[in-house]
Design a protein around this motif. Structure first.
Motif, PDB file in Angstrom:
ATOM      1  N   ARG A  58      44.014  14.719  36.202  1.00  0.00           N
ATOM      2  CA  ARG A  58      45.368  14.999  35.755  1.00  0.00           C
ATOM      3  C   ARG A  58      45.360  16.176  34.788  1.00  0.00           C
ATOM      4  N   LEU A  59      46.264  17.125  35.047  1.00  0.00           N
ATOM      5  CA  LEU A  59      46.378  18.324  34.219  1.00  0.00           C
ATOM      6  C   LEU A  59      47.548  18.242  33.250  1.00  0.00           C
ATOM      7  N   GLY A  60      48.384  17.218  33.414  1.00  0.00           N
ATOM      8  CA  GLY A  60      49.553  17.065  32.559  1.00  0.00           C
ATOM      9  C   GLY A  60      50.774  16.713  33.376  1.00  0.00           C
ATOM     10  N   GLY A  61      51.513  15.676  32.933  1.00  0.00           N
ATOM     11  CA  GLY A  61      52.700  15.252  33.668  1.00  0.00           C
ATOM     12  C   GLY A  61      52.338  14.822  35.076  1.00  0.00           C
ATOM     13  N   PRO A  62      53.118  15.273  36.074  1.00  0.00           N
ATOM     14  CA  PRO A  62      52.848  14.869  37.456  1.00  0.00           C
ATOM     15  C   PRO A  62      51.819  15.753  38.155  1.00  0.00           C
ATOM     16  N   ILE A  63      51.270  16.744  37.456  1.00  0.00           N
ATOM     17  CA  ILE A  63      50.367  17.713  38.078  1.00  0.00           C
ATOM     18  C   ILE A  63      48.935  17.196  38.035  1.00  0.00           C
ATOM     19  N   GLY A  64      48.272  17.230  39.192  1.00  0.00           N
ATOM     20  CA  GLY A  64      46.887  16.788  39.268  1.00  0.00           C
ATOM     21  C   GLY A  64      46.130  17.547  40.338  1.00  0.00           C
ATOM     22  N   VAL A  65      44.809  17.487  40.255  1.00  0.00           N
ATOM     23  CA  VAL A  65      43.932  18.181  41.201  1.00  0.00           C
ATOM     24  C   VAL A  65      43.045  17.147  41.878  1.00  0.00           C
ATOM     25  N   PRO A  66      43.243  16.866  43.175  1.00  0.00           N
ATOM     26  CA  PRO A  66      42.390  15.894  43.869  1.00  0.00           C
ATOM     27  C   PRO A  66      41.040  16.501  44.232  1.00  0.00           C
ATOM     28  N   VAL A  67      39.973  15.750  43.999  1.00  0.00           N
ATOM     29  CA  VAL A  67      38.624  16.209  44.321  1.00  0.00           C
ATOM     30  C   VAL A  67      37.815  15.040  44.851  1.00  0.00           C
ATOM     31  N   ARG A  68      36.693  15.366  45.459  1.00  0.00           N
ATOM     32  CA  ARG A  68      35.660  14.384  45.796  1.00  0.00           C
ATOM     33  C   ARG A  68      34.450  14.698  44.923  1.00  0.00           C
ATOM     34  N   ALA A  69      33.927  13.679  44.251  1.00  0.00           N
ATOM     35  CA  ALA A  69      32.841  13.905  43.302  1.00  0.00           C
ATOM     36  C   ALA A  69      31.768  12.847  43.466  1.00  0.00           C
ATOM     37  N   GLU A  70      30.562  13.197  43.035  1.00  0.00           N
ATOM     38  CA  GLU A  70      29.457  12.246  43.044  1.00  0.00           C
ATOM     39  C   GLU A  70      28.909  12.090  41.630  1.00  0.00           C
ATOM     40  N   PHE A  71      28.371  10.905  41.359  1.00  0.00           N
ATOM     41  CA  PHE A  71      27.703  10.604  40.103  1.00  0.00           C
ATOM     42  C   PHE A  71      26.244  10.288  40.414  1.00  0.00           C
ATOM     43  N   THR A  72      25.331  10.995  39.760  1.00  0.00           N
ATOM     44  CA  THR A  72      23.901  10.765  39.953  1.00  0.00           C
ATOM     45  C   THR A  72      23.207  10.749  38.596  1.00  0.00           C
ATOM     46  N   CYS A  73      21.962  10.253  38.599  1.00  0.00           N
ATOM     47  CA  CYS A  73      21.163  10.191  37.381  1.00  0.00           C
ATOM     48  C   CYS A  73      19.829  10.893  37.618  1.00  0.00           C
ATOM     49  N   PRO A  74      19.699  12.151  37.215  1.00  0.00           N
ATOM     50  CA  PRO A  74      18.425  12.846  37.401  1.00  0.00           C
ATOM     51  C   PRO A  74      17.360  12.424  36.406  1.00  0.00           C
ATOM     52  N   GLY A  75      17.762  11.726  35.342  1.00  0.00           N
ATOM     53  CA  GLY A  75      16.805  11.282  34.342  1.00  0.00           C
ATOM     54  C   GLY A  75      17.288  10.013  33.673  1.00  0.00           C
ATOM     55  N   PRO A  76      16.498   9.456  32.764  1.00  0.00           N
ATOM     56  CA  PRO A  76      16.833   8.152  32.187  1.00  0.00           C
ATOM     57  C   PRO A  76      18.003   8.183  31.214  1.00  0.00           C
ATOM     58  N   ARG A  77      18.338   9.360  30.690  1.00  0.00           N
ATOM     59  CA  ARG A  77      19.411   9.454  29.697  1.00  0.00           C
ATOM     60  C   ARG A  77      20.495  10.435  30.106  1.00  0.00           C
ATOM     61  N   THR A  78      20.581  10.730  31.411  1.00  0.00           N
ATOM     62  CA  THR A  78      21.514  11.742  31.889  1.00  0.00           C
ATOM     63  C   THR A  78      22.284  11.240  33.100  1.00  0.00           C
ATOM     64  N   VAL A  79      23.592  11.446  33.072  1.00  0.00           N
ATOM     65  CA  VAL A  79      24.444  11.181  34.229  1.00  0.00           C
ATOM     66  C   VAL A  79      25.185  12.479  34.552  1.00  0.00           C
ATOM     67  N   VAL A  80      25.162  12.865  35.821  1.00  0.00           N
ATOM     68  CA  VAL A  80      25.794  14.109  36.255  1.00  0.00           C
ATOM     69  C   VAL A  80      26.920  13.798  37.230  1.00  0.00           C
ATOM     70  N   MET A  81      28.106  14.295  36.923  1.00  0.00           N
ATOM     71  CA  MET A  81      29.214  14.259  37.868  1.00  0.00           C
ATOM     72  C   MET A  81      29.358  15.647  38.475  1.00  0.00           C
ATOM     73  N   ARG A  82      29.316  15.726  39.796  1.00  0.00           N
ATOM     74  CA  ARG A  82      29.400  17.005  40.502  1.00  0.00           C
ATOM     75  C   ARG A  82      30.570  16.975  41.485  1.00  0.00           C
ATOM     76  N   ILE A  83      31.401  18.008  41.463  1.00  0.00           N
ATOM     77  CA  ILE A  83      32.514  18.117  42.402  1.00  0.00           C
ATOM     78  C   ILE A  83      31.976  18.651  43.727  1.00  0.00           C
ATOM     79  N   LEU A  84      32.144  17.860  44.782  1.00  0.00           N
ATOM     80  CA  LEU A  84      31.642  18.229  46.104  1.00  0.00           C
ATOM     81  C   LEU A  84      32.708  18.903  46.964  1.00  0.00           C
ATOM     82  N   GLU A  85      33.951  18.490  46.804  1.00  0.00           N
ATOM     83  CA  GLU A  85      35.050  19.061  47.581  1.00  0.00           C
ATOM     84  C   GLU A  85      36.278  19.170  46.682  1.00  0.00           C
ATOM     85  N   GLY A  86      37.065  20.221  46.910  1.00  0.00           N
ATOM     86  CA  GLY A  86      38.283  20.393  46.139  1.00  0.00           C
ATOM     87  C   GLY A  86      38.163  21.518  45.133  1.00  0.00           C
TER      88      GLY A  86
END
Length: 294
Positions: A187-215
């Motif tokens: 959500r960017l504010g009010g009714p405006i938003g940006v739809p995406v497809r994203a993944e969550f991965t853990c490359p290490g024990p103390r790190t979480v990465v969210m990556r936008i795959l589409e959009g």
């Protein structure tokens, strides 16, 4: 989460944003109870080492920098070379261009690696911002919070909507299966938003990465690093959430945004801090219950 926390880190810890470590003054911090001082040498190279002067333990972060070395405020002793002069020896460190890392082998007690496990980032021109928050919990509580995508739209309606979890992690021979895959509208504010497809991965024990795959912003990432600081006066562990948002886009207007980066970064940090104000309460509650055996 169990698989994530079992992954090796090479004893590397994120401790600051790259732009926060300067060549004109030292910076003091703590990682896992280890006092550190960090600065840049005359060539811009990152230097990190023990934060106490080897003479009488004065805080080197209150000193000054001369000729690329830190000079103790109390006695004028200088430290910073690679030869262990005066009993002071730098720790291995790395600046990846967005974040600064330090390797603490006595803390991690793993097989050390030459470089930290820096997540894959979008190629080409980027816009980055780093927000730092602190909670009374352990890194595992931060990771657990980030690996619960279902709460996003419910707990953070100001940031997310229309969230659907498409895939949950599975332990298979294909590493690509060990991820969350979600469709969500930022959500960017009010009714405006940006739809995406994203993944969550853990490359290490103390790190979480969210990556936008589409959009919009395909390839952009949000890296959430949980760094233990040490216990407070009450004996409760404290953890720093160091979150790097690294945005990229092929749109012509993105180049204008990059030029306006100094104006945009405060807004990006504010958005991250707003979300983590809620999520740190979640993580702290989780630690409280866990520490009580509940």
């Amino acid at each position: 989460m169990k698989r994530a926390t079992a992954r090796p880190s090479g004893n590397w810890f994120v401790f600051a944003a790259s732009r926060d470590i300067r060549a004109d003054r030292p910076t003091g911090t703590t990682v896992a109870g280890t006092e550190l001082v960090a600065w840049r040498q005359t060539d811009g190279e990152l230097r990190v080492g023990p934060g106490a002067c080897p003479h009488l333990g004065a805080p080197l972060a209150l000193g000054k920098i001369e000729h690329g070395q830190v000079v103790c405020r109390w006695h004028g002793m200088s430290v910073g070379d690679d030869h262990g002069r005066n009993g002071w020896l730098a720790y291995p460190s790395h600046d990846d261009g967005v974040l600064c890392w330090v390797r603490l082998d006595r803390v991690g007690r793993e097989e050390p690696t030459a470089l930290p496990p820096v997540p894959q980032r979008p190629p080409g021109k980027q816009l980055d911002a780093v927000a730092v928050m602190t909670g009374r919990c352990e890194p595992v509580d931060i990771v657990a919070n980030r690996l619960d995508p279902w709460h996003g739209a419910w707990f953070h309606p100001y940031s997310f909507s229309d969230l659907r979890v498409l895939q949950t992690p599975a332990e298979t021979d294909d590493p690509a299966d060990d991820r969350f895959l979600v469709d969500v509208t930022f959500r960017l504010g009010g009714p405006i938003g940006v739809p995406v497809r994203a993944e969550f991965t853990c490359p290490g024990p103390r790190t979480v990465v969210m990556r936008i795959l589409e959009g919009e912003g395909e390839g952009s990432v949000v890296e959430t690093h949980a760094t233990p600081l040490g216990a407070d006066r009450d004996g409760v562990p404290r953890t720093a959430v160091i979150e790097a948002t690294i945005a990229a886009s092929d749109r012509p207007g993105f180049q204008v945004a990059r030029r306006a980066a100094p104006l945009l970064r405060p807004a990006m940090k504010w958005a991250a801090a707003r979300l983590w104000k809620d999520d740190l309460a979640y993580a702290e509650r989780r630690y409280q219950l866990r520490s009580q055996g509940r």
